[in-house]
Design an enzyme around this catalytic site. Structure first.
Site, PDB file in Angstrom:
ATOM      1  CD  GLU A  68      14.256  38.952  48.249  1.00 58.09           C
ATOM      2  OE1 GLU A  68      13.243  38.329  47.881  1.00 58.09           O
ATOM      3  OE2 GLU A  68      14.680  38.941  49.422  1.00 58.09           O
ATOM      4  CG  ASP A  69      16.671  43.373  45.369  1.00 61.36           C
ATOM      5  OD1 ASP A  69      16.347  42.946  46.484  1.00 61.36           O
ATOM      6  OD2 ASP A  69      17.751  43.112  44.813  1.00 61.36           O
TER       7      ASP A  69
END
Ligand code: MN
Length: 725
Positions: free
Chosen positions: A86-87
């Site tokens: 996600e990051d």
């Protein structure tokens, strides 16, 4: 600013993770875990948390929590990487090629859950939300990693802004704590509740925690006193035991305070003493000593050893009066029970065995997980113990309205089903739909977590007949039919008439012949005029085949006395047949399946030419058929076979015999629903000798399905036989 050596700190935390894993499996691959750790450090390099700390602290702490939950090394690795997709620039493929499919899939599962927004919901919505969460996770370890992630975020929640802190705390209370409870991870559940409670009602939290601090010395003395009395007595009796004393967690005290409307001083059992022993027999012995040493409070004894809680929790609970009339709760359990209480299902984790590929096994687990989530009291915890992959709610899909309400539909449902689930007026006026903000076609299949917006038109716009082929739910189908029935009478009549005449032509029956039996046939179908029948065919309430069969029945009745006309068929090859049966050499025969043996495709069959009622089909081992074959009627038997293409379903009767027990019927129903076959009737009765007899009629496509169903039923605990009638 203090110089804090994060590098050293992280190394220390990594060692804690590794040591915790080594406790479960000394031979686990430490080097691999270390490369996961270094890889995660590199991926999150330069990122920091709200608190100003390096971001990597969060995944490492999450990994430690996950390791403390007794999960396997793959889960711990996934926890370290849980925010990487996600990051950071890391992809599923990167993780897969470095650390394998299993770790990559776990990270992927956590990422999917992270992408769904869970804003605060009303109570009725929470249950659906919890189910959706589980449906999306697929693998229960994903949920446990997600719970670990939330626990660390809640531990550091003071850095969130006020509103986010409230929202996340509500969500923790409503979603994560109940999930932790149902998975049996008690200590995690308590910590989540206390952290969320502290944010949601800081004043009440402080009142209780101040009181507990103030009373700390007193509480400790109280617990020590009890411990010493108990220890002395158990040693004297030669029982090996470990005794722990604790004050209950803050949120549970709060709940007691408000549900019982009492002041803190008046609250019952603020204290709990836990006695852990070697054997179940010792548990009951210890209970005897406790009741002997302290005065028990009537009605407070609970035996969760003989009747475990749905989350597998086992212990004896009793509340007794201690020194100065202060009550306390005693929990007595074995070490095995203790591990289950601490780690929930992870206590029984056997990750090395891998994924069970046996579908039937999976179904049994599934039934258990379902009832676990529905908090039924009488399920057998043993059923679930070795579960890793759980395909919970595999038959359901959960989607959102634009307002954030969760709608639960069967798997494969589409936007039309969704529209009718909202309201028939929404479905009837539907023109199109947006999913997650994008226009989709009407045959779009819903995915978990989709946000659906239905676009409607005003005025007399209505559904299209094609929709009937697209919808999955009966609700939508019925509402669409309803609309056509009401709104389009004339068109229905015209379409129904055309369909009927087309089919008549195909079967070679003339309208003139039909007219001979028009009145009795219409009457049998409960129509007064033929237009009503056409209309019913038009809106889909009656199939053409069914209508024509009614006329056929009447024709056979009318022609009873006339000899049966037969035509010789040239080709001997099986061909399509409406009934699914080919009568050798003969065509246009009315086929009837005998009630005595209910033949289905796959069975060996024979045909008997009746007087005026066509050919009746029996199983070749049917007792009454055997009897008839030996009689003078011998010549009327003809060879028959099943057609290649069989469309209809067939009825079959089964009789299940089982030792009677609580929830037998529930388990039988679970097996039936897992088999996904329509069940027409089901009767259960018990006999004098503690046996249950369950008779049921199911619709099947053939003998293979019957065999599979008999197998499924035979696996239900207590079942002694499953017979086909
Ligand atoms: Mn996270």
């Amino acid at each position: 600013m203090d110089v804090f050596d994060y590098h050293e700190y992280l190394e220390g935390r990594f060692r804690c993770v590794a040591e915790r894993l080594a406790r479960s499996d000394a031979a686990f691959d430490r080097e691999r875990l270390r490369s996961v750790f270094l890889y995660a450090c590199e991926a999150h390099e330069g990122q920091s948390r709200k608190s100003g700390e390096p971001y990597i602290i969060h995944p490492v702490e999450t990994a430690l929590i996950v390791a403390e939950m007794n999960l396997d090394p793959d889960s711990v690795a996934a926890a370290m990487l849980h925010d990487s997709i996600e990051d950071t620039k890391v992809t599923h493929q990167d993780i897969k090629s470095r650390f394998g499919q299993a770790v990559a899939d776990l990270v992927d599962g956590v990422t999917k859950l992270t992408r769904v927004e869970y804003t605060s919901k009303e109570d009725q919505q929470m249950e659906n939300l919890r189910k959706m969460f589980l449906a999306m996770a697929r693998d229960i370890r994903v949920i446990m990693i997600k719970i670990g992630d939330r626990l660390h975020n809640m531990r550091t929640s003071e850095y969130w802004e006020e509103q986010k802190r409230r929202e996340k705390s509500l969500e923790t209370m409503n979603l994560y704590a109940p999930l932790a409870h149902r998975l049996g991870i008690q200590t995690v559940k308590w910590e989540l509740e206390d952290l969320a409670f502290k944010n949601l009602d800081p004043v009440a939290f402080k009142e209780i925690s101040d009181y507990l601090t103030e009373q700390e010395a007193h509480n400790e003395a109280f617990l020590n006193h009890i411990k010493s009395i108990l220890t002395a007595r158990l040693e004297e009796a030669g029982i090996q035991s470990a005794i722990e004393g604790r004050v209950k967690h803050i949120y549970s005290i709060y709940r007691k305070k408000y549900s019982q409307n009492k002041s803190l001083e008046e609250i019952y059992d603020l204290h709990a003493v836990r006695v852990i022993v070697e054997t179940i027999a010792d548990c009951y012995n210890v209970l005897g000593f406790v009741h002997d040493l302290f005065k028990p409070i009537p009605g407070r004894f609970k035996d969760y050893i003989s009747t475990p809680k749905p989350n597998m929790y086992q212990s004896l609970h009793t509340t007794v009066i201690g020194r100065e009339g202060v009550p306390f709760e005693a929990q007595i359990r074995t070490w095995d029970m203790h591990r289950t209480a601490e780690y929930g299902i992870a206590a029984h984790w056997q990750y090395k065995e891998g994924v069970s590929s046996d579908n039937r096994e999976l179904n049994r687990k599934l039934a258990w997980v379902r009832s676990l989530l529905e908090s039924q009291q009488d399920t057998d915890p043993e059923e679930f113990i070795k579960a890793i992959k759980v395909d919970m709610f595999a038959d359901d899909v959960f989607v959102f309205t634009p307002r954030g309400d969760v709608i639960n539909l069967p798997l494969g449902a589409g936007v039309i089903d969704f529209a009718y689930a909202i309201h028939s007026a929404v479905g009837n006026r539907m023109q199109g739909a947006k999913v997650n903000g994008k226009m989709v076609s009407l045959d779009y299949t819903l995915q978990n977590g989709d946000i659906i917006e239905v676009l409607t038109a005003g005025g007399s716009h209505g559904p299209s007949r094609d929709w009937l082929k697209m919808v999955k739910t009966n609700e939508a189908r019925n509402k669409i039919k309803q609309w056509f029935k009401k709104e389009r009478h004339e068109e229905n009549v015209a379409e129904g008439k055309a369909d009927f005449e087309k089919e008549l032509k195909r079967t070679g029956i003339s309208m003139q012949t039909i007219n001979e039996v028009l009145q009795p046939a219409l009457k049998r179908m409960s129509f007064s005029v033929i237009e009503d029948m056409y209309s019913a065919i038009g809106y889909g309430g009656l199939t053409v085949t069914r209508a024509i069969n009614r006329f056929r029945d009447e024709l056979v009745r009318l022609n009873k006395q006339r000899p049966v006309k037969v035509q010789i068929e040239k080709s001997r090859k099986p061909k399509k047949a409406v009934s699914g049966v080919i009568v050798e050499g003969l065509d246009n025969f009315l086929i009837k399946f005998s009630r005595c043996c209910l033949p289905v495709p796959g069975d060996d069959i024979v045909g008997f030419i009746t007087r005026g009622y066509g050919v009746s089909i029996h199983r070749s081992d049917c007792v009454s058929a055997l009897r008839m074959r030996q009689s003078e009627e011998k010549g009327r038997w003809v060879p028959v076979q099943w057609a290649e293409e069989i469309k209809q379903s067939y009825q079959t009767d089964l009789t299940v015999t089982a030792h009677d027990r609580a929830s037998l019927l529930v388990d039988v129903m679970a097996a039936l629903s897992a088999a996904k076959l329509p069940i027409n009737t089901l009767h259960a009765r018990t006999t004098g000798d503690n046996m249950s007899i369950i008779r049921l009629t199911a619709e099947v496509s053939g003998s293979e399905q019957i065999a599979a169903l008999r197998n499924d039923l035979a696996r239900v605990s207590g079942v002694t036989s499953v017979k086909r009638e």
